[in-house]
Design an enzyme around this catalytic site. Structure first.
Site, mmCIF file in Angstrom:
data_model
loop_
_atom_site.group_PDB
_atom_site.id
_atom_site.type_symbol
_atom_site.label_atom_id
_atom_site.label_comp_id
_atom_site.label_asym_id
_atom_site.label_seq_id
_atom_site.Cartn_x
_atom_site.Cartn_y
_atom_site.Cartn_z
ATOM 1 N N SER A 255 2.079 4.079 -7.464
ATOM 2 C CA SER A 255 3.015 3.783 -6.225
ATOM 3 C C SER A 255 2.496 4.441 -5.067
ATOM 4 C CB SER A 255 4.407 4.118 -6.523
ATOM 5 O OG SER A 255 4.866 3.233 -7.562
ATOM 6 N N ASP B 127 5.051 -0.255 -3.790
ATOM 7 C CA ASP B 127 4.399 0.313 -2.226
ATOM 8 C C ASP B 127 5.269 0.022 -1.320
ATOM 9 O OD1 ASP B 127 2.005 1.085 -3.634
ATOM 10 O OD2 ASP B 127 1.475 -1.110 -3.608
ATOM 11 N N SER C 227 2.970 -1.252 -9.252
ATOM 12 C CA SER C 227 2.876 -0.273 -8.076
ATOM 13 C C SER C 227 4.279 -0.580 -7.186
ATOM 14 C CB SER C 227 1.695 -0.392 -7.131
ATOM 15 O OG SER C 227 1.508 0.425 -6.303
#
Length: 319
Positions: free
Chosen positions: A216, A256, A254
């Site tokens: 991340s 983000d 992830s």
């Protein structure tokens, strides 16, 4: 153990716009950063606090989600109202909720009339190098990060919320950078913890992938440009776009996120003039991500896992 150095000290210049005096998010007037770092006995984690001086009156803000596999406390109210009303805290995944609770205690102590608060707390997963299930962050750690917030250059690499993070096959952490424009300053701070192939000015520097849960990135964009929340959302999206410049693969696991805010409450910026602020965000995020790597040190932590710092000579050989 190589000496941590910022990427410009290694001969790498990102972009064409000038940096601020510190080349940091704290080049934006009225923005401070404080951090608490925990290490030892299988723990490598911490708290990073981004503290606008005048947050209590609410500041225009926006959040962009590149991939929502993560925890970002307070995000829906920011989306709904287009403002932040507190500082922004970053930490490790399973400590998010303890941090948020301690944060509320800190905020209530400063506003005896408050009956509703929207703390902003983001995270990345530092469980490869830290015993994440212990949830070691206490209110004392959270309050210390907030109380120590300073307008000086923030510690980068293995500091605060970046103490146990890894990115692009190497040890990473906290990174920061800024750009100065005709009408103001753009500064960013990143908590880098994502996968891909490290790319420096378009050239790849492959490493063995790190087998870690969670890939991340948390990005905080601060500015004093007179932007509204919709325009700040456009800046936040560019911040996530910039991850591709250093080689992010935007993996399915992830989280983000980018949070953008301005200390200027009088929006007067025309959309047609956003080209240079967009460029400033892209350049600042790219450089901050590289700083998060070059300022980090090789770290051994939980279950004897080791993440190695990127060898500086590999970057210098690109110039």
């Amino acid at each position: 153990m190589q000496t941590p150095r910022r990427v410009r000290e290694l001969g790498i210049t990102v972009g064409t716009l000038p940096t601020g005096p510190l080349n940091a998010i704290t080049d934006v007037a009225g923005v401070r950063v404080g951090q608490t770092t925990l290490t030892g006995d299988g723990v490598n984690t911490g708290v990073t606090a981004i503290v606008p001086d005048d947050y209590a009156g609410t500041l225009p803000a926006a959040i962009a989600v590149g991939n929502g596999y993560g925890k970002l406390v307070g995000s829906t109210q920011v989306d709904e109202l287009g403002v932040i009303e507190t500082p922004i805290l970053l930490t490790g995944t399973l400590s998010t909720f303890r941090v948020a609770d301690a944060f509320v205690t800190w905020l209530l102590a400063r506003d005896p009339s408050a009956t509703s608060l929207n703390p902003i707390v983001g995270e990345t997963n530092d469980g490869h190098l830290s015993d994440i299930r212990r949830r070691p962050i206490t209110p004392t750690h959270v309050h210390a990060a907030l109380d120590s917030a300073s307008p000086t250059l923030p510690l980068e690499g293995c500091a605060g919320a970046g103490t146990g993070t890894c990115a692009l096959g190497f040890k990473a952490g906290i990174g920061t950078s800024s750009r100065v424009l005709d009408r103001g300053t753009v500064g960013v701070l990143v908590q880098a913890n994502f996968s891909g192939v490290l790319t420096v000015l378009g050239k790849q520097l492959p490493a063995e992938p790190i087998d870690a849960d969670g890939n991340s990135c948390m990005i905080v964009v601060a500015t004093d440009l007179p932007l509204d929340s919709r325009q700040l959302g456009r800046l936040a999206r560019r911040a996530i776009f910039a991850m591709s410049r250093v080689g992010s693969d935007y993996s399915p696991g992830s989280g983000d996120y980018a949070i953008a805010f301005t200390t200027n409450r009088t929006p007067t910026y025309a959309d047609r003039d956003l080209r240079t602020p967009f460029q400033a965000v892209m350049e600042s995020v790219e450089e901050a991500l590289l700083n998060s790597l070059t300022m980090a040190q090789t770290t051994t932590g939980h279950q004897n896992h080791t993440a190695h710092a990127v060898p500086h000579e590999r970057i210098q050989n690109l110039t």
